[in-house]
Each structure stands twice: as structure tokens, then as C-alpha cells.
Design a protein around this motif. Structure first.
Motif, PDB file in Angstrom:
ATOM      1  N   SER A   1      30.155  85.630  44.117  1.00 12.51           N
ATOM      2  CA  SER A   1      30.996  84.839  43.217  1.00 12.51           C
ATOM      3  C   SER A   1      30.116  84.305  42.098  1.00 12.51           C
ATOM      4  O   SER A   1      29.134  83.604  42.362  1.00 12.51           O
ATOM      5  CB  SER A   1      31.650  83.679  43.969  1.00 12.51           C
ATOM      6  N   VAL A   2      30.460  84.627  40.850  1.00 13.00           N
ATOM      7  CA  VAL A   2      29.630  84.290  39.701  1.00 13.00           C
ATOM      8  C   VAL A   2      30.415  83.354  38.780  1.00 13.00           C
ATOM      9  O   VAL A   2      31.604  83.561  38.531  1.00 13.00           O
ATOM     10  CB  VAL A   2      29.200  85.548  38.926  1.00 13.00           C
ATOM     11  N   SER A   3      29.746  82.327  38.284  1.00  8.76           N
ATOM     12  CA  SER A   3      30.364  81.421  37.320  1.00  8.76           C
ATOM     13  C   SER A   3      29.438  81.239  36.127  1.00  8.76           C
ATOM     14  O   SER A   3      28.218  81.151  36.274  1.00  8.76           O
ATOM     15  CB  SER A   3      30.685  80.062  37.956  1.00  8.76           C
ATOM     16  N   HIS A   4      30.047  81.194  34.935  1.00  5.36           N
ATOM     17  CA  HIS A   4      29.331  80.952  33.681  1.00  5.36           C
ATOM     18  C   HIS A   4      29.848  79.637  33.114  1.00  5.36           C
ATOM     19  O   HIS A   4      31.061  79.440  33.009  1.00  5.36           O
ATOM     20  CB  HIS A   4      29.589  82.069  32.669  1.00  5.36           C
ATOM     21  N   ARG A   5      28.934  78.749  32.738  1.00  4.61           N
ATOM     22  CA  ARG A   5      29.339  77.458  32.180  1.00  4.61           C
ATOM     23  C   ARG A   5      28.699  77.264  30.804  1.00  4.61           C
ATOM     24  O   ARG A   5      27.486  77.408  30.647  1.00  4.61           O
ATOM     25  CB  ARG A   5      28.900  76.323  33.101  1.00  4.61           C
ATOM     26  N   PHE A   6      29.523  76.936  29.827  1.00  2.01           N
ATOM     27  CA  PHE A   6      29.071  76.661  28.465  1.00  2.01           C
ATOM     28  C   PHE A   6      29.371  75.192  28.178  1.00  2.01           C
ATOM     29  O   PHE A   6      30.534  74.788  28.183  1.00  2.01           O
ATOM     30  CB  PHE A   6      29.790  77.562  27.462  1.00  2.01           C
ATOM     31  N   ARG A   7      28.327  74.393  27.943  1.00  2.00           N
ATOM     32  CA  ARG A   7      28.517  72.950  27.795  1.00  2.00           C
ATOM     33  C   ARG A   7      27.854  72.440  26.519  1.00  2.00           C
ATOM     34  O   ARG A   7      26.734  72.835  26.188  1.00  2.00           O
ATOM     35  CB  ARG A   7      27.932  72.213  28.998  1.00  2.00           C
ATOM     36  N   THR A   8      28.550  71.573  25.796  1.00  2.00           N
ATOM     37  CA  THR A   8      27.968  70.855  24.663  1.00  2.00           C
ATOM     38  C   THR A   8      27.949  69.366  24.996  1.00  2.00           C
ATOM     39  O   THR A   8      28.836  68.860  25.694  1.00  2.00           O
ATOM     40  CB  THR A   8      28.752  71.095  23.363  1.00  2.00           C
ATOM     41  N   GLU A   9      26.919  68.677  24.471  1.00  2.00           N
ATOM     42  CA  GLU A   9      26.746  67.260  24.756  1.00  2.00           C
ATOM     43  C   GLU A   9      26.434  66.488  23.481  1.00  2.00           C
ATOM     44  O   GLU A   9      25.636  66.948  22.657  1.00  2.00           O
ATOM     45  CB  GLU A   9      25.572  67.047  25.729  1.00  2.00           C
ATOM     46  N   GLN A  10      27.055  65.338  23.350  1.00  2.00           N
ATOM     47  CA  GLN A  10      26.699  64.379  22.308  1.00  2.00           C
ATOM     48  C   GLN A  10      26.013  63.202  23.026  1.00  2.00           C
ATOM     49  O   GLN A  10      26.631  62.531  23.850  1.00  2.00           O
ATOM     50  CB  GLN A  10      27.927  63.896  21.536  1.00  2.00           C
ATOM     51  N   ARG A  11      24.739  62.978  22.695  1.00  2.25           N
ATOM     52  CA  ARG A  11      23.893  62.056  23.452  1.00  2.25           C
ATOM     53  C   ARG A  11      23.589  60.795  22.638  1.00  2.25           C
ATOM     54  O   ARG A  11      23.107  60.882  21.502  1.00  2.25           O
ATOM     55  CB  ARG A  11      22.590  62.760  23.840  1.00  2.25           C
TER      56      ARG A  11
ATOM     57  N   ARG B   1      25.583  80.879  37.678  1.00  2.00           N
ATOM     58  CA  ARG B   1      25.351  80.646  39.102  1.00  2.00           C
ATOM     59  C   ARG B   1      26.049  81.733  39.905  1.00  2.00           C
ATOM     60  O   ARG B   1      27.177  82.136  39.573  1.00  2.00           O
ATOM     61  CB  ARG B   1      25.884  79.266  39.501  1.00  2.00           C
ATOM     62  N   ALA B   2      25.381  82.200  40.947  1.00  2.00           N
ATOM     63  CA  ALA B   2      25.964  83.195  41.848  1.00  2.00           C
ATOM     64  C   ALA B   2      25.816  82.720  43.282  1.00  2.00           C
ATOM     65  O   ALA B   2      24.752  82.218  43.678  1.00  2.00           O
ATOM     66  CB  ALA B   2      25.294  84.549  41.677  1.00  2.00           C
ATOM     67  N   ILE B   3      26.880  82.852  44.050  1.00 10.06           N
ATOM     68  CA  ILE B   3      26.862  82.587  45.485  1.00 10.06           C
ATOM     69  C   ILE B   3      27.043  83.910  46.207  1.00 10.06           C
ATOM     70  O   ILE B   3      28.038  84.620  45.996  1.00 10.06           O
ATOM     71  CB  ILE B   3      27.972  81.589  45.886  1.00 10.06           C
ATOM     72  N   VAL B   4      26.060  84.263  47.042  1.00 13.02           N
ATOM     73  CA  VAL B   4      26.064  85.541  47.748  1.00 13.02           C
ATOM     74  C   VAL B   4      26.217  85.272  49.239  1.00 13.02           C
ATOM     75  O   VAL B   4      25.286  84.782  49.893  1.00 13.02           O
ATOM     76  CB  VAL B   4      24.764  86.323  47.480  1.00 13.02           C
ATOM     77  N   PRO B   5      27.386  85.556  49.845  1.00 11.59           N
ATOM     78  CA  PRO B   5      27.556  85.356  51.289  1.00 11.59           C
ATOM     79  C   PRO B   5      26.632  86.273  52.077  1.00 11.59           C
ATOM     80  O   PRO B   5      26.394  87.432  51.695  1.00 11.59           O
ATOM     81  CB  PRO B   5      29.029  85.724  51.523  1.00 11.59           C
ATOM     82  N   LEU B   6      26.101  85.776  53.177  1.00 14.21           N
ATOM     83  CA  LEU B   6      25.184  86.568  54.002  1.00 14.21           C
ATOM     84  C   LEU B   6      25.909  87.319  55.118  1.00 14.21           C
ATOM     85  O   LEU B   6      25.378  88.289  55.654  1.00 14.21           O
ATOM     86  CB  LEU B   6      24.105  85.664  54.600  1.00 14.21           C
TER      87      LEU B   6
ATOM     88  N   ALA C   1      26.927  81.217  56.069  1.00 14.51           N
ATOM     89  CA  ALA C   1      25.702  81.022  55.300  1.00 14.51           C
ATOM     90  C   ALA C   1      25.750  81.814  53.991  1.00 14.51           C
ATOM     91  O   ALA C   1      26.420  82.849  53.893  1.00 14.51           O
ATOM     92  CB  ALA C   1      24.495  81.446  56.127  1.00 14.51           C
ATOM     93  N   PHE C   2      25.014  81.334  52.992  1.00 14.92           N
ATOM     94  CA  PHE C   2      24.980  82.010  51.698  1.00 14.92           C
ATOM     95  C   PHE C   2      23.665  81.716  50.988  1.00 14.92           C
ATOM     96  O   PHE C   2      22.928  80.782  51.339  1.00 14.92           O
ATOM     97  CB  PHE C   2      26.159  81.572  50.811  1.00 14.92           C
TER      98      PHE C   2
ATOM     99  N   ARG D   1      28.563  77.128  54.055  1.00 14.77           N
ATOM    100  CA  ARG D   1      29.929  76.721  53.730  1.00 14.77           C
ATOM    101  C   ARG D   1      30.649  76.388  55.036  1.00 14.77           C
ATOM    102  O   ARG D   1      30.873  77.266  55.888  1.00 14.77           O
ATOM    103  CB  ARG D   1      30.655  77.831  52.968  1.00 14.77           C
ATOM    104  N   PHE D   2      30.985  75.110  55.191  1.00 20.63           N
ATOM    105  CA  PHE D   2      31.646  74.671  56.420  1.00 20.63           C
ATOM    106  C   PHE D   2      33.145  74.951  56.392  1.00 20.63           C
ATOM    107  O   PHE D   2      33.791  74.946  57.440  1.00 20.63           O
ATOM    108  CB  PHE D   2      31.400  73.175  56.628  1.00 20.63           C
TER     109      PHE D   2
END
Length: 232
Positions: free
Chosen positions: A118-128, A147-152, A163-164, A196-197
């Protein structure tokens, strides 16, 4: 296994950034994250983080980041949120041992599958908005996170328990910062083992390599991270 090999290669490539003239540090991070789906279209986001100083000396950072999420569909979502970041110092003679930062942030997440990962891509902008002793600073930053989650466990049509491995990388660049000499801000590469419970709970522990650019040298922080993810 091909996605695992590709992500490990990416991890090693980013890990080589800033090896010359580098200050090395060691720390511990605790990451707590919750996502709650109110209905089909709306939900909430909250993550809380505690980060130690070098050599686990004292609490260096406390971060509190709430947000509101709108789900475009099952694979795409957008979030608007706020962050409070408190940085604690223990320098002798410091007029104020705490620096506060307030952020407004926006992000878009896209999720998909590559094989069983399972792969996720996140694009974030910040005003600090950074409060300092002498003068306050306003800065803007862009972050790209994968981020990728690979089940075992083999033979699972849907990964609900077991487990992953978790692999991720996040790159930060300055959009506007008068104090930053470089466009590159930092990179965080991370590898972890987790369990993962159920659909609502993940627990993982891993190694995070943070390479940050300074005016004259890089800082490489070797962090052990414990992360808890809850979903409701």
C-alpha cells in the motif's frame, strides 16, 4: 519484493546526502497519529510528536497538529490544519528557553497499490510563523512524502492484521525563508517493522535518518522512532 527493493534503494540514495562536513546526532522520537472518518466525505486528523535532543538529553520538541479532512474518493483526500511546535533549549544564559512556532498547513494525499504494498503520496505546503527572541520569522515550505506498507504474511487479499515493513521518505524544500541559504531544507528517510492489530490500530518501531542543511554544514540526526497509528 520489487517495490521493497526499489524503496530500499531510494532510502540509500537519500541517505548519502550531506555526508561531507556533517554533524552527527542521536535522538528518540515518539509519533502518535489518529484519523477519524466522521462520514463519507469528512474526517479529522491529529498527530502529536515528542522528540528528544541529542543523546536523548531532554525533551527538545513538542508538536500538536490537528486538521480537517475532505475525502474526494477512496484514493484521494485533502486536509487543512494548524500546528503548534514548541522547541525547548537548555543553553546557559539563554533569555528564553522556549521557541514557539505556529503553522497553517495544507496537504493532498493519493493512495494506490503496487503489488501487495500500500503506497501513499503526500504533498504538503506550510506557512510558518516562528517566534524568536530578537525578531519573528515568516517562512513557507513544501514537503513531498512517500510511504509504503508491505505485509509480511502471504495470501491476504486485504491486509487487516499481521506484521509488516514500513518504508518512507520525505523531502523538504524552502519556498520562502530569509534565513535559509539553500533551497533544500531537509530529508527524512525511514524504515520500520510493525504490527497491525486490526483495522483501527498499527504499532511500529524503526530508524529515521534526518539530514538537515545549515548555513555552513549539514546535520545528520539518527533517530529511533516509536509510532502508534489509530483509525476510527
Amino acid at each position: 519484493m520489487r517495490i521493497l527493493f526499489a524503496l530500499l534503494t531510494l532510502f540509500c540514495l537519500f541517505n548519502t546526502a550531506g555526508l561531507a562536513q556533517t554533524l552527527n546526532q542521536n535522538s528518540g522520537w515518539l509519533f502518535l497519529m489518529n484519523t477519524t472518518k466522521i462520514n463519507e466525505k469528512w474526517g479529522t486528523h491529529l498527530d502529536v510528536q515528542f522528540r528528544s535532543a541529542d543523546e536523548w538529553d531532554y525533551l527538545r520538541n513538542f508538536m500538536f497538529r490537528p486538521g480537517v479532512t475532505y475525502y474526494l474518493n477512496n484514493k484521494n483526500e485533502v486536509t487543512l490544519g494548524y500546528l503548534l511546535n514548541e522547541t525547548f533549549n537548555q543553553n546557559d544564559g539563554a533569555a528564553d528557553n522556549k521557541i514557539k512556532e505556529h503553522r497553517i498547513w495544507q496537504q493532498y494525499i493519493h493512495k494506490h497499490k503496487i503489488g501487495k504494498a500500500s503506497v501513499s503520496h503526500r504533498f504538503r505546503t506550510e506557512q510558518r510563523f516562528i517566534e524568536r527572541n530578537q525578531d519573528d520569522l515568516f517562512a513557507q515550505r513544501f514537503r513531498y512524502f512517500i510511504r509504503a506498507i508491505v505485509p509480511l504474511k502471504k495470501g491476504q487479499a486485504q491486509f487487516d492484521q499481521g506484521a509488516f515493513l514500513a518504508l518512507q521518505n520525505e523531502a523538504f524544500i524552502h519556498l520562502h525563508n530569509e534565513d535559509a541559504a539553500k533551497v533544500f531544507d531537509q530529508n527524512r528517510a525511514y524504515i520500520a517493522a510493525g504490527y497491525r492489530f486490526g483495522k483501527q490500530l498499527d504499532l511500529e518501531a524503526g530508524y529515521l535518518n534526518q539530514t538537515s542543511a545549515g548555513a555552513s554544514r549539514y546535520t545528520m540526526n539518527h533517530a529511533i522512532q516509536l509510532a502508534l497509528y489509530t483509525r476510527f
